[in-house]
Design a protein around this motif. Structure first.
Motif, PDB file in Angstrom:
ATOM      1  N   GLU A 134       4.002   6.313   8.122  1.00  0.00           N
ATOM      2  CA  GLU A 134       4.718   5.166   7.574  1.00  0.00           C
ATOM      3  C   GLU A 134       5.784   5.613   6.591  1.00  0.00           C
ATOM      4  O   GLU A 134       5.748   6.734   6.073  1.00  0.00           O
ATOM      5  N   ASP A 190       0.838  -1.186   0.000  1.00  0.00           N
ATOM      6  CA  ASP A 190       0.000   0.000   0.000  1.00  0.00           C
ATOM      7  C   ASP A 190       0.882   1.248   0.000  1.00  0.00           C
ATOM      8  O   ASP A 190       2.061   1.191   0.388  1.00  0.00           O
ATOM      9  N   HIS A 231       2.430  -6.241   8.111  1.00  0.00           N
ATOM     10  CA  HIS A 231       2.632  -5.369   9.278  1.00  0.00           C
ATOM     11  C   HIS A 231       3.264  -6.145  10.439  1.00  0.00           C
ATOM     12  O   HIS A 231       3.055  -5.833  11.600  1.00  0.00           O
ATOM     13  N   ARG A 274      -2.613  -3.062   9.981  1.00  0.00           N
ATOM     14  CA  ARG A 274      -2.482  -1.842  10.755  1.00  0.00           C
ATOM     15  C   ARG A 274      -3.465  -1.845  11.930  1.00  0.00           C
ATOM     16  O   ARG A 274      -4.395  -2.661  11.983  1.00  0.00           O
ATOM     17  N   THR A 315      -1.498  -3.788   4.689  1.00  0.00           N
ATOM     18  CA  THR A 315      -0.330  -3.130   4.100  1.00  0.00           C
ATOM     19  C   THR A 315       0.188  -3.866   2.869  1.00  0.00           C
ATOM     20  O   THR A 315       0.918  -3.285   2.072  1.00  0.00           O
TER      21      THR A 315
END
Length: 369
Positions: free
Chosen positions: A31, A25, A136, A119, A125
Motif C-alpha cells: 500500500e 492505518d 478501501h 482489505r 483501512t
C-alpha cells in the motif's frame, strides 16, 4: 504510523457527505499513502451513498483519485514518494483474468472494490474514534485529503500534466474509451452509436473519433449535451425527446443498422432499442448499471443474425497500459477531457453532487488545497 486526515463521510444510506476527521492505518506491505490533489465524482459514488449497494456505512467513498505519493509499504516497487499517480480500481493480480490482462474481471473484484469496505484480509483501512469505517473503496477511498491505496490501484503518470485535468481517467473515462477500443474495435467505415451523453458516453464519442469509424451517433434527451457531442467528434446526434430512436438510426445507417452500440444510460428500454438497432453481427456493450436484479426482454430471433451483447466493467482496461496512454492523449490535446470537467473545492462536495444530479456539470472534479 497512522495518519489523521479529513474525509467526506457518508453516515448512512441517503445521508449527505459530511466532512470529518478520520484515521488512516499505516501502509501495509503493498500500500501507499497518497496526498490527494483531485478526485472525480462518479454516479457509482452516488449510488453507494444512496444506500443502493450493500457497502458498509458509515464509510468513505471516492474512486477517481489523483495525487502525490507520500509514503509506501515495504513491498511496493511500482511507485515511490514524490511520484504523481492516478488511482483506479484494485485487483488480486493472481487469478486467471488478472494474469490474462483483464484485471477488471478479477475473481475477487466485487469485495475488493465495491462491496467489502476493507482489505482482502478483512482489516480496516479507515477508522474514526476507534471505530472502523467502510473504506478501501476501489482500493482507495479518495474522498479524503489523504488516501491509503493498494499498489495495484496506483498508476504512475507524467508529472507535467495537471492532476485535476486527468482524475476522471480512473473510472468513467476509461470505461467509455474501453467500450470502443477494447470491445467494439470499429472497422473502417463503421457506425458507432452511443446511448447517453454523460461523462462515460462522451468519452466513448471521443474514443470513437480516434478510430476508423465514419459515423458516430450520440443519443440523448438534452440538446446542450448533443451539441457538445458534435464538438467532440459525433457526426450525427439524435434527440429522443423529439425523435423516435429506431427510425432515426435506420435513416442514419441507410437501414443497415449500427455496427456497434455503447449503452450508458442503465435504462432497460433504451438497451432494448439499442439491441434492435444493431446490424447483423453488430455488438452492443452494456455499460450503464441499473439496480441489481434488473432484467431486460429481448427478441431471441432478432439475435440470430449474429448480434452480440457484451457486459463491461471499467472498459476491460489493463490500467498500467491504458491510463498512461490516455494521459498522453490529454496532454497532446487529442482527448479534450477538460470539456467535461467542472472543478469544486473539496469542501463543496455536496454542491458538486447537486450539480451532477441536475446535469449542470457533466464530470465534477473535487480539488484539494
Amino acid at each position: 504510523m497512522p495518519t489523521t486526515t479529513r474525509a467526506a463521510v457518508v453516515e448512512s444510506g441517503g445521508a449527505p457527505f459530511t466532512l470529518s476527521d478520520v484515521v488512516l492505518d499505516e501502509p501495509g506491505p503493498h500500500e501507499a499513502l497518497v496526498r490527494m490533489v483531485a478526485t472525480g465524482l462518479c454516479h457509482t459514488d452516488l449510488g453507494v451513498a444512496s444506500g443502493g449497494l450493500p457497502f458498509p456505512l458509515p464509510g468513505v467513498l471516492g474512486h477517481e483519485g489523483a495525487g502525490v505519493v507520500e509514503a509506501v509499504g515495504p513491498a511496493v516497487t511500482g511507485v515511490a514518494p514524490g511520484d504523481h499517480v492516478l488511482l483506479s480500481f484494485t485487483s488480486c493480480g493472481d487469478c486467471r483474468n488478472c494474469r490474462g490482462g483483464h484485471p477488471a474481471y478479477c475473481a475477487t473484484w466485487l469485495p475488493l472494490n465495491l462491496l467489502g469496505g476493507s482489505r482482502a484480509d478483512g482489516s480496516s483501512t479507515i477508522s474514526r474514534g476507534g471505530e472502523a469505517l467502510g473504506g478501501h473503496f476501489f482500493g482507495q477511498s479518495s474522498f479524503a485529503e489523504r488516501a491509503l491505496a493498494d499498489e495495484r490501484s496506483l498508476v504512475k503518470v507524467d508529472p507535467d500534466v495537471p492532476l485535476e485535468s486527468i482524475a476522471p481517467l480512473g473510472c468513467g473515462v476509461q470505461t467509455g474509451v474501453g467500450a470502443v477500443w477494447n470491445v467494439l474495435k470499429p472497422d473502417t467505415g463503421g457506425t458507432v452509436v452511443v446511448l447517453g451523453a454523460g461523462a462515460v458516453g462522451l468519452s466513448a464519442v471521443m474514443a470513437a473519433a480516434l478510430t476508423p469509424a465514419t459515423r458516430i451517433v450520440a443519443v440523448d434527451r438534452v440538446a446542450e449535451r448533443l451539441s457538445l457531442a458534435r464538438e467532440l467528434g459525433a457526426t450525427h446526434t439524435v434527440d429522443t425527446s423529439t425523435t423516435e430512436l429506431g427510425e432515426a438510426l435506420a435513416g442514419i445507417t441507410d437501414g443497415q443498422g449500427a455496427d456497434g452500440v455503447v449503452e450508458t444510460t442503465g435504462t432497460v428500454g433504451v438497451l432494448r432499442q439499442g439491441v434492435d438497432a444493431l446490424a447483423a453481427r453488430g455488438t452492443l456493450v452494456v455499460v450503464g448499471a441499473p439496480p441489481f436484479g434488473t432484467e431486460v426482454s429481448l427478441d431471441v430471433n432478432g439475435l440470430l443474425g449474429g448480434k452480440r451483447i457484451v457486459g463491461l466493467t471499467l472498459g476491460d482496461s489493463e490500467t498500467q497500459t491504458m491510463i498512461p496512454a490516455l494521459v498522453r492523449l490529454v496532454k497532446d490535446g487529442r482527448l479534450p477531457l477538460h470539456r467535461l470537467i467542472g472543478t469544486y473545492p473539496f469542501g463543496d462536495i455536496d454542491r458538486a453532487v447537486q450539480d451532477m444530479r441536475s446535469g449542470k456539470t457533466i464530470k465534477p472534479v473535487l480539488t484539494f488545497a
